[in-house]
Design an enzyme around this catalytic site. Structure first.
Site, PDB file in Angstrom:
ATOM      1  N   ASP A  20       4.545   6.331  12.410  1.00 54.54           N
ATOM      2  CA  ASP A  20       5.637   5.409  12.086  1.00 54.54           C
ATOM      3  C   ASP A  20       6.344   4.940  13.349  1.00 54.54           C
ATOM      4  O   ASP A  20       6.718   3.769  13.461  1.00 54.54           O
ATOM      5  CB  ASP A  20       6.663   6.068  11.157  1.00 54.54           C
ATOM      6  N   ASP A  41       0.732   6.294   1.535  1.00 50.51           N
ATOM      7  CA  ASP A  41       0.131   7.553   1.993  1.00 50.51           C
ATOM      8  C   ASP A  41       0.799   8.751   1.321  1.00 50.51           C
ATOM      9  O   ASP A  41       0.137   9.692   0.885  1.00 50.51           O
ATOM     10  CB  ASP A  41       0.125   7.677   3.512  1.00 50.51           C
ATOM     11  N   ASP A  60       2.494  11.289   9.888  1.00 55.56           N
ATOM     12  CA  ASP A  60       3.132  10.094   9.330  1.00 55.56           C
ATOM     13  C   ASP A  60       4.327   9.672  10.176  1.00 55.56           C
ATOM     14  O   ASP A  60       4.467   8.501  10.537  1.00 55.56           O
ATOM     15  CB  ASP A  60       3.553  10.362   7.884  1.00 55.56           C
ATOM     16  N   ASP A  78       1.728   2.568   4.841  1.00 54.11           N
ATOM     17  CA  ASP A  78       2.744   3.580   5.141  1.00 54.11           C
ATOM     18  C   ASP A  78       3.442   4.046   3.862  1.00 54.11           C
ATOM     19  O   ASP A  78       3.799   5.215   3.736  1.00 54.11           O
ATOM     20  CB  ASP A  78       3.760   3.024   6.131  1.00 54.11           C
TER      21      ASP A  78
END
Length: 195
Positions: A88, A66, A84, A63
């Site tokens: 998340d 990226d 993203d 995470d």
């Protein structure tokens, strides 16, 4: 003070960790954080905490890098930001769900539910405020990186000490920090929106 305020100091370190992933698209890296979270949950359900913590760390690392890869390859996009943020939220749920097998009493379940609610509220307030043109990153001390680190610390302490009280106290502190950050963000946004 949040980790976001130290971000520039971590960029070099994250750049080093991102080198093996530079051939992958940032969206692929984002998506790979999801199976890592699933593996974390699987090993939590199997009570294999060392492996669980490893996959939690891998998911958090993916995470974190990226965006580094997206910037390094000039592939920053709204589609990637949306993906993203969405993944998340799924990962946040899986991270907290991983604590489920460690819960014993009714208060444990209430704390887990509150942790989930405030985790989502922190993210929701940011998303809603940013849709109104405000930049909320760095507002509040319990942002996503701090929440993931807090969960890792709870799990490490539990795996070493094996005491259920670590889970209860850890969740209570997590909930308190998440509540304070939620309220901080709400008040900050209301003060900025003077219409």
């Amino acid at each position: 003070m949040t980790i976001a305020k130290f971000r520039k100091y971590f960029v070099n370190m994250l750049s080093i960790f991102s080198i093996p992933f530079l051939r992958l698209s940032p969206n692929t890296i984002t998506i790979l954080s999801l199976p890592a979270s699933v593996m974390y949950l699987y090993f939590m359900l199997q009570h294999q905490y060392v492996l669980a913590i490893g996959f939690l760390a891998l998911s958090a690392l993916l995470d974190a890098i990226d965006g580094v890869v997206a910037r390094a390859r000039n592939l920053v996009s709204k589609k990637g930001a949306f993906l993203d943020s969405t993944i998340d939220r799924v990962n946040d749920f899986l991270y907290l769900l991983g604590l489920y097998p460690l819960l014993v009493t009714g208060i444990d379940y209430v704390l887990l539910l509150l942790a989930l609610v405030f985790t989502y509220l922190i993210s929701y307030v940011r998303a809603r405020a940013e849709s109104l043109g405000l930049r909320v990153e760095g507002v509040g001390f319990f942002e996503r990186a701090e929440r993931v680190l807090a969960l890792m610390l709870i799990l490490i302490m539990f795996s070493v000490l094996g005491d259920h009280l670590i889970i209860v106290l850890g969740l209570a502190v997590y909930v308190l920090c998440a509540l304070v950050t939620t309220l901080h963000r709400i008040i900050w946004v209301l003060m900025k929106l003077r219409d």
